[in-house]
Design a protein around this motif. Structure first.
Motif, PDB file in Angstrom:
ATOM      1  N   MET A   1       0.733  -1.169   0.056  1.00 27.32           N
ATOM      2  CA  MET A   1      -0.178   0.080  -0.057  1.00 27.32           C
ATOM      3  C   MET A   1       1.069   1.215   0.154  1.00 27.32           C
ATOM      4  N   ARG A   2       0.613   2.377  -0.825  1.00 29.86           N
ATOM      5  CA  ARG A   2       1.528   3.570  -1.043  1.00 29.86           C
ATOM      6  C   ARG A   2       1.196   4.085   0.214  1.00 29.86           C
ATOM      7  N   THR A   3       2.073   5.148   0.551  1.00 31.43           N
ATOM      8  CA  THR A   3       1.813   6.217   1.534  1.00 31.43           C
ATOM      9  C   THR A   3       1.090   7.100   1.083  1.00 31.43           C
ATOM     10  N   LEU A 106      -3.875  15.082  -3.530  1.00 33.34           N
ATOM     11  CA  LEU A 106      -4.229  14.565  -2.335  1.00 33.34           C
ATOM     12  C   LEU A 106      -5.097  13.217  -2.493  1.00 33.34           C
ATOM     13  N   ASP A 107      -4.627  12.121  -1.460  1.00 35.44           N
ATOM     14  CA  ASP A 107      -5.426  10.964  -1.965  1.00 35.44           C
ATOM     15  C   ASP A 107      -6.653  10.945  -0.959  1.00 35.44           C
ATOM     16  N   VAL A 108      -6.596  11.366   0.098  1.00 30.97           N
ATOM     17  CA  VAL A 108      -7.968  11.404   0.971  1.00 30.97           C
ATOM     18  C   VAL A 108      -8.032  12.919   1.675  1.00 30.97           C
ATOM     19  N   ILE A 109      -9.515  13.312   1.886  1.00 32.80           N
ATOM     20  CA  ILE A 109      -9.767  14.527   2.193  1.00 32.80           C
ATOM     21  C   ILE A 109     -10.714  14.387   3.311  1.00 32.80           C
ATOM     22  N   VAL A 110     -10.349  14.654   4.552  1.00 29.73           N
ATOM     23  CA  VAL A 110     -11.111  14.164   5.683  1.00 29.73           C
ATOM     24  C   VAL A 110     -11.712  15.491   6.402  1.00 29.73           C
ATOM     25  N   SER A 111     -13.015  15.470   6.727  1.00 26.08           N
ATOM     26  CA  SER A 111     -13.632  16.530   7.575  1.00 26.08           C
ATOM     27  C   SER A 111     -14.342  15.857   8.866  1.00 26.08           C
ATOM     28  N   LEU A 112     -13.653  16.275   9.817  1.00 27.24           N
ATOM     29  CA  LEU A 112     -14.338  16.107  11.273  1.00 27.24           C
ATOM     30  C   LEU A 112     -15.505  16.795  11.774  1.00 27.24           C
ATOM     31  N   SER A 113     -16.772  16.293  11.602  1.00 35.68           N
ATOM     32  CA  SER A 113     -17.877  17.212  11.704  1.00 35.68           C
ATOM     33  C   SER A 113     -18.186  17.272  13.424  1.00 35.68           C
ATOM     34  N   ARG A 188     -15.627  16.551  -4.089  1.00 34.02           N
ATOM     35  CA  ARG A 188     -14.354  15.524  -4.648  1.00 34.02           C
ATOM     36  C   ARG A 188     -14.606  14.069  -4.360  1.00 34.02           C
ATOM     37  N   ASP A 189     -14.121  13.220  -5.168  1.00 31.44           N
ATOM     38  CA  ASP A 189     -14.465  11.877  -4.724  1.00 31.44           C
ATOM     39  C   ASP A 189     -13.751  11.409  -3.681  1.00 31.44           C
ATOM     40  N   ALA A 190     -12.451  12.366  -3.252  1.00 31.75           N
ATOM     41  CA  ALA A 190     -11.387  11.796  -2.267  1.00 31.75           C
ATOM     42  C   ALA A 190     -12.207  12.269  -0.772  1.00 31.75           C
ATOM     43  N   PHE A 191     -13.134  13.078  -0.843  1.00 29.50           N
ATOM     44  CA  PHE A 191     -13.790  13.560   0.255  1.00 29.50           C
ATOM     45  C   PHE A 191     -14.639  12.866   1.160  1.00 29.50           C
ATOM     46  N   VAL A 192     -14.087  12.835   2.457  1.00 25.08           N
ATOM     47  CA  VAL A 192     -15.202  12.002   3.658  1.00 25.08           C
ATOM     48  C   VAL A 192     -15.384  12.741   4.714  1.00 25.08           C
ATOM     49  N   GLU A 193     -16.614  12.934   4.894  1.00 23.84           N
ATOM     50  CA  GLU A 193     -16.882  13.608   6.265  1.00 23.84           C
ATOM     51  C   GLU A 193     -17.228  12.263   7.423  1.00 23.84           C
ATOM     52  N   GLU A 208      -9.617   5.362   9.860  1.00 23.24           N
ATOM     53  CA  GLU A 208      -8.858   4.457   9.198  1.00 23.24           C
ATOM     54  C   GLU A 208      -9.456   3.966   8.028  1.00 23.24           C
ATOM     55  N   ALA A 209     -10.610   3.417   8.167  1.00 23.14           N
ATOM     56  CA  ALA A 209     -11.557   2.626   7.028  1.00 23.14           C
ATOM     57  C   ALA A 209     -11.686   3.576   5.703  1.00 23.14           C
ATOM     58  N   ALA A 210     -11.883   4.863   6.061  1.00 22.86           N
ATOM     59  CA  ALA A 210     -11.853   5.833   4.792  1.00 22.86           C
ATOM     60  C   ALA A 210     -10.575   6.001   4.049  1.00 22.86           C
ATOM     61  N   VAL A 211      -9.383   6.064   4.897  1.00 23.51           N
ATOM     62  CA  VAL A 211      -8.088   6.134   4.323  1.00 23.51           C
ATOM     63  C   VAL A 211      -7.939   4.834   3.636  1.00 23.51           C
ATOM     64  N   GLU A 212      -8.001   3.748   4.174  1.00 20.42           N
ATOM     65  CA  GLU A 212      -7.740   2.358   3.635  1.00 20.42           C
ATOM     66  C   GLU A 212      -8.738   2.091   2.203  1.00 20.42           C
ATOM     67  N   ASP A 213     -10.043   2.603   2.146  1.00 19.41           N
ATOM     68  CA  ASP A 213     -10.938   2.571   1.061  1.00 19.41           C
ATOM     69  C   ASP A 213     -10.528   3.497  -0.094  1.00 19.41           C
ATOM     70  N   GLU A 214      -9.821   4.739   0.252  1.00 24.61           N
ATOM     71  CA  GLU A 214      -9.358   5.642  -0.708  1.00 24.61           C
ATOM     72  C   GLU A 214      -8.123   5.270  -1.344  1.00 24.61           C
ATOM     73  N   LEU A 215      -7.400   4.535  -0.769  1.00 24.90           N
ATOM     74  CA  LEU A 215      -6.055   3.959  -1.131  1.00 24.90           C
ATOM     75  C   LEU A 215      -6.308   2.685  -2.441  1.00 24.90           C
ATOM     76  N   LYS A 216      -7.317   2.235  -1.935  1.00 25.38           N
ATOM     77  CA  LYS A 216      -7.840   1.009  -2.808  1.00 25.38           C
ATOM     78  C   LYS A 216      -8.179   1.196  -4.062  1.00 25.38           C
TER      79      LYS A 216
END
Length: 217
Positions: A1-3, A106-113, A188-193, A208-216
């Motif tokens: 898995m890439r960094t 960016l691989d993953v863009i996460v917003s903590l709500s 964006r496709d990479a965006f997760v809330e 963790e699941a969001a990052v792993e899903d985006e990396l796949k």
């Protein structure tokens, strides 16, 4: 898995620092924050920008706001030297978000709500040791003895920027300047809330699941 290259967004008190530490440990990325990047590059030569001062440290030592173009240059330097990263505290406005587009993908863009009242409770309840700087919370992370640091026995105090008036002002600034950044990325496709009002473990499980899903992808 890439960094992975991760952008973590959210208001003050949303838990970005805690979750960034988890990301660093699990995915082997560097934690890049604006504050750390500025402190690490205080003596960087910015004379070519034609600004009032020739180094970021001159702004910082005078307590002045470091101009966006300086912050942009320092963040770009930090990101360029990192294989993977979690970026926390930048971009703070739309202009910086547009600059970030030219720096990296960016691989993953996460917003903590997290809701405003929950944020106020979290931030106003924070207590800091006046001697060693250890952090506590009156509800979520109490010391063994009320008002006394477990680490060094120092007095626990409430910082001026953790009073309710100061906290609400910080949240107002966030809503005005940085909430539009979240909206900028939201399609964006990479965006997760992620619901940041869950337990720390539940937030981390979702993150963790969001990052792993985006990396796949």
């Amino acid at each position: 898995m890439r960094t992975p290259k991760i952008l973590l967004l959210g208001p003050p008190g949303a838990g970005k620092g805690t979750q960034s530490s988890n990301l660093v440990e699990t995915f082997g990325v560097e934690h890049v924050t604006t504050g750390d990047a500025l402190r690490s590059n205080k003596e960087m030569d910015i004379s070519d920008l034609g600004l009032a001062y020739d180094t970021p440290g001159e702004y910082m030592d005078r307590g002045e706001l470091v101009p966006d173009e300086v912050v942009n240059a320092i963040v770009e330097e930090a990101l360029t030297s990192a294989d993977g990263f979690v970026l926390d505290g930048y971009p703070r406005n739309l202009e910086q978000a547009e600059e970030l587009e030219s720096m990296t993908d960016l691989d993953v863009i996460v917003s903590l709500s997290v809701g405003e009242e929950e944020l106020v409770d979290r931030l106003t309840g924070r207590r800091v040791c006046a001697e060693c700087g250890e952090n506590y919370h009156v509800e979520f992370d109490k010391p063994e003895e009320a008002g006394v640091c477990d680490e060094c026995g120092g007095e626990l105090i409430q910082r001026e920027d953790d009073t309710e008036e100061a906290v609400r002002n910080r949240l107002e600034v966030f809503a005005e300047n940085t909430q539009p950044v979240i909206e900028y990325y939201s399609d964006r496709d990479a965006f997760v809330e992620i619901n940041g009002e869950q337990s720390l473990d539940a937030v981390w499980a979702d993150l963790e699941a969001a990052v792993e899903d985006e990396l796949k992808r």
